[in-house]
Design a protein around this motif. Structure first.
Motif, PDB file in Angstrom:
ATOM      1  N   LYS A 255      16.444  16.738  58.105  1.00  0.00           N
ATOM      2  CA  LYS A 255      15.423  15.702  57.965  1.00  0.00           C
ATOM      3  C   LYS A 255      15.692  14.843  56.727  1.00  0.00           C
TER       4      LYS A 255
ATOM      5  N   VAL B  24      14.144  12.662  53.869  1.00  0.00           N
ATOM      6  CA  VAL B  24      12.917  13.138  53.228  1.00  0.00           C
ATOM      7  C   VAL B  24      11.668  12.396  53.729  1.00  0.00           C
TER       8      VAL B  24
ATOM      9  N   LYS C  32      10.181  14.248  56.574  1.00  0.00           N
ATOM     10  CA  LYS C  32       9.891  15.673  56.335  1.00  0.00           C
ATOM     11  C   LYS C  32       8.749  16.185  57.201  1.00  0.00           C
ATOM     12  N   SER C  33       7.724  15.353  57.404  1.00  0.00           N
ATOM     13  CA  SER C  33       6.576  15.866  58.161  1.00  0.00           C
ATOM     14  C   SER C  33       6.727  15.699  59.671  1.00  0.00           C
TER      15      SER C  33
ATOM     16  N   ASP D 219       8.580  22.842  58.644  1.00  0.00           N
ATOM     17  CA  ASP D 219       9.715  23.495  57.994  1.00  0.00           C
ATOM     18  C   ASP D 219       9.864  24.950  58.411  1.00  0.00           C
TER      19      ASP D 219
ATOM     20  N   GLY E 214      15.973  21.452  57.057  1.00  0.00           N
ATOM     21  CA  GLY E 214      15.274  20.881  55.907  1.00  0.00           C
ATOM     22  C   GLY E 214      15.869  19.550  55.492  1.00  0.00           C
ATOM     23  N   ALA E 215      15.669  19.233  54.227  1.00  0.00           N
ATOM     24  CA  ALA E 215      16.048  17.910  53.733  1.00  0.00           C
ATOM     25  C   ALA E 215      17.564  17.754  53.667  1.00  0.00           C
TER      26      ALA E 215
ATOM     27  N   ALA F 292      10.975  18.269  48.451  1.00  0.00           N
ATOM     28  CA  ALA F 292      11.861  18.263  49.617  1.00  0.00           C
ATOM     29  C   ALA F 292      12.337  19.674  49.963  1.00  0.00           C
TER      30      ALA F 292
END
Ligand SMILES: Cc1ncc(C[n+]2csc(CCOP(=O)(O)OP(=O)(O)O)c2C)c(N)n1
Ligand SMILES: [Mg+2]
Length: 594
Positions: A240, A242, A245-246, A250, A257-258, A398
């Motif tokens: 993802k 940043v 992110k949503s 996660d 993740g980031a 993040a």
């Protein structure tokens, strides 16, 4: 019936569904203040402390609602103050309309007091639509176009209204004659789906590959289910950007993740190991974190044709909405029976979370910032909204925060400006007063403007159904992100004159404003202090005295950077502490295989 031009602007904005306008007064918009008063709270004028904050709030409103955000400022200085916040919105593709005052039409060109050439000033940030009104009959179509273009192009638009024009009698409907414009309300986003042949080609690329990496950005925001289904079918991992992110929680095992400087090792491994790269709704810029050119076959999906094929030479570019494009692509994708790539990714993700937790729990002097984020993450209430400022906080946001389904989060993704942490949080609170909101900011950003906006919170918080707006301040006495960049990227030691920040009693300041102030300077207090913050019945400042020697660096800093880093140590005033507290973390990062 609108009385004056200013009333007409506000009335038309409410017809567009805009009920809250962030701003600051001045004589360029005096007529508007009267109009706000007459409007009786719809739209409501929200008074901020600085026009840049009004623009950040308008951007935050757009980010957390999907609606257009609106800000208003006076001519000259007020208009100039808006700019950085407007650029933040423009670069993150958020619909924001700026209404700015101007000196009287009769004075323009006269080198008059507070006279600034505003259409030229806003020509770049609002290049899709910036106009100065000179006739009351223009108002209806200028408002209609400013809002519609902001929504359609996901960008910033601007209307300049001279103060004498704003006090003229409104012309709600222009006369029906040559030279008049007759505009109307309304905008619905279309469904955009690529051609069938292009979808076939994209499916072929993905079906013929064995190791698919997916990268999502905020453009995939409404396509979570489709991304998950695609990843399931293709046995892919999902990284993802940043801002995205949503999009996906996660806690899914295949979400790495980031990505990037703020990113994770599994995201790095995903990109370096893949043979196909599917990018959805992202313009993530840093090529070193993406597959090497030619190493992976590429497919990109983006609603904006200008944004495809500019980060990686894709084999198939699909211009379309993320959700509907994936929906039409999915039936053409074959489920991969060999799940070994997927298992490899999931193993990496599992190990990463263990490492992240271990790092968070490592000793530091006095508090490890990662622990502050880790302990918050475990306690986040359902529906929480998080904002992060630029600085080391963005790294920990993040990496250490596990967003769950239904949560939201954002930061200044593209401009990466300092300052939006607190104003975004305020906008989130106005838009969602029933949801707990957390602003995660550094002491530099807080001193820059966040602490002033606490006064705005003090003015308004009692109307929020859930009073919990918690501002975390990382008190590390340092502009830490840049300190580490100096060390790692330039090979220079910390330059104290520019980097060290004066001390300030953040928690005590909160108490002065009638909030709860909590100061944490011992690791064992980190968790209980979060419990206390979450139980508060007022806004909270959680001041964490954190160690500036914990490095907020990318997961895979290069050897050359590492060498520079070590050389820099020799002249660094904090050398001893750094070696003790954090060098071991860097070693852990360098070692795995490269
Ligand atoms: C307006 C603006 N000025 C400068 C920068 C460069 N910059 C990025 S992060 C940072 C340091 C932030 O310090 P602080 O808020 O204390 O957070 P820390 O990294 O110490 O946690 C700076 C100066 C920026 N991004 N935006
Ligand atoms: Mg700092």
């Amino acid at each position: 019936m609108a009385e004056l031009v200013a009333d007409h602007v506000l009335e038309r904005l409410t017809e567009w569904g805009i009920h809250r306008i962030y701003g600051y007064p001045g004589d360029g918009i005096n007529a508007f203040l009267g109009a706000f008063d007459r409007a009786g709270g719809d739209p409501e004028f929200i008074q901020v402390r600085h026009e840049e904050m009004a623009a950040f709030m308008a951007c935050g409103h757009a980010k957390f609602t999907g609606e257009a955000g609106v800000c208003i400022a006076t001519s000259g200085p007020g208009a100039i103050h808006l700019l950085n916040g407007l650029y933040d919105a423009k670069l993150d593709h958020q619909p924001v309309v700026a209404i700015v005052g101007q000196q009287a039409m009769a004075s323009l060109g006269g080198s008059y007091q507070q006279e600034v050439d505003l259409t030229t000033l806003f020509k770049d940030v609002a290049h899709e639509c910036v106009h100065m009104a000179t006739d009351p009959a223009q108002i209806r179509h200028l408002v209609d176009r400013a809002v519609r273009i902001a929504l359609d192009q996901r960008t910033v638009t601007c209307i300049v209204v001279p103060n004498d024009l704003a006090s003229e009698k409104a012309v709600e409907t222009p006369p029906h004659e040559h030279g008049t414009v007759h505009s109307g309300l309304g905008y619905s986003r279309p469904k955009v789906v690529p051609e069938d042949g292009d979808l076939e080609r994209a499916a072929r690329v993905l079906n013929e590959s064995q190791k698919v990496a997916i990268l999502i950005g905020q453009g995939a925001m409404n396509a979570a289910d489709e991304v998950v289904e695609t990843a399931e079918k293709l046995g892919a991992g999902v990284a993802k950007a940043v801002l995205g992110k949503s999009v996906l929680p996660d806690d899914l095992p295949f979400v790495t993740g980031a990505i990037g400087l703020l990113g994770t090792k599994p995201s790095w491994d995903l990109m370096m190991g893949c043979d196909a790269f599917l990018m959805v709704g992202s313009s993530f810029p840093y090529s070193e974190f993406l597959p090497k050119e030619g190493k992976a076959r590429g497919v990109q999906i983006d609603i904006d044709g200008r944004m495809v094929g500019i980060r990686y030479p894709m084999e198939v570019n699909l211009v379309g909405g993320a959700k509907e494009t994936l929906q039409t692509l999915l039936p053409k994708l074959e489920r991969k029976d060999d799940r070994s790539w997927r298992e490899e990714i999931e193993d990496g993700v599992g190990e990463w979370w263990t490492l992240i937790e271990a790092r968070a729990m490592e000793e530091a002097d006095p508090v490890n910032p990662q622990r502050v984020f880790h302990e918050l993450s475990e306690r986040l209430p359902d529906g929480a909204i998080l904002t992060s400022d630029s600085g080391s906080a963005a790294n920990w946001y993040a990496r250490n925060i596990k967003l769950r389904k239904g949560m939201m989060g954002s930061l200044s993704g593209t401009l990466a400006t300092m300052g939006p942490g607190v104003p975004y949080a305020i906008a989130a609170k106005f838009a969602h007063p029933e949801r707990p909101v957390f602003a995660l900011v550094g002491d530099g950003a807080f001193q820059m403007n966040g602490m002033n906006e606490l006064i705005t919170i003090a003015k308004y918080w009692q109307r929020w159904r859930d009073p919990r707006l918690v501002v975390l301040v990382l008190n590390n006495h340092d502009l830490n992100q840049v300190t580490w960049e100096q060390r790692a990227l330039e090979g220079d030691p910390k330059y104290e004159a520019s980097q060290v920040l004066p001390d300030f009693p953040y928690a005590r300041y909160a108490e002065l404003l009638g909030f709860k102030g909590i100061r944490v300077d011992s690791p064992d207090d980190v968790g209980p202090a979060w419990d206390e913050a979450l139980a508060a019945t007022t806004p909270v400042v959680y001041e964490a005295v954190t160690d500036p020697e914990v490095p907020p660096l990318p997961p895979h800093i290069t050897f050359q950077q590492a060498r520079q880093y070590i050389t820099a140590m020799a002249g660094d005033p904090d050398r001893g502490a750094m070696l003790k507290e954090s060098f071991k973390q860097k070693i852990q990062e360098f070692v795995p295989g490269r």
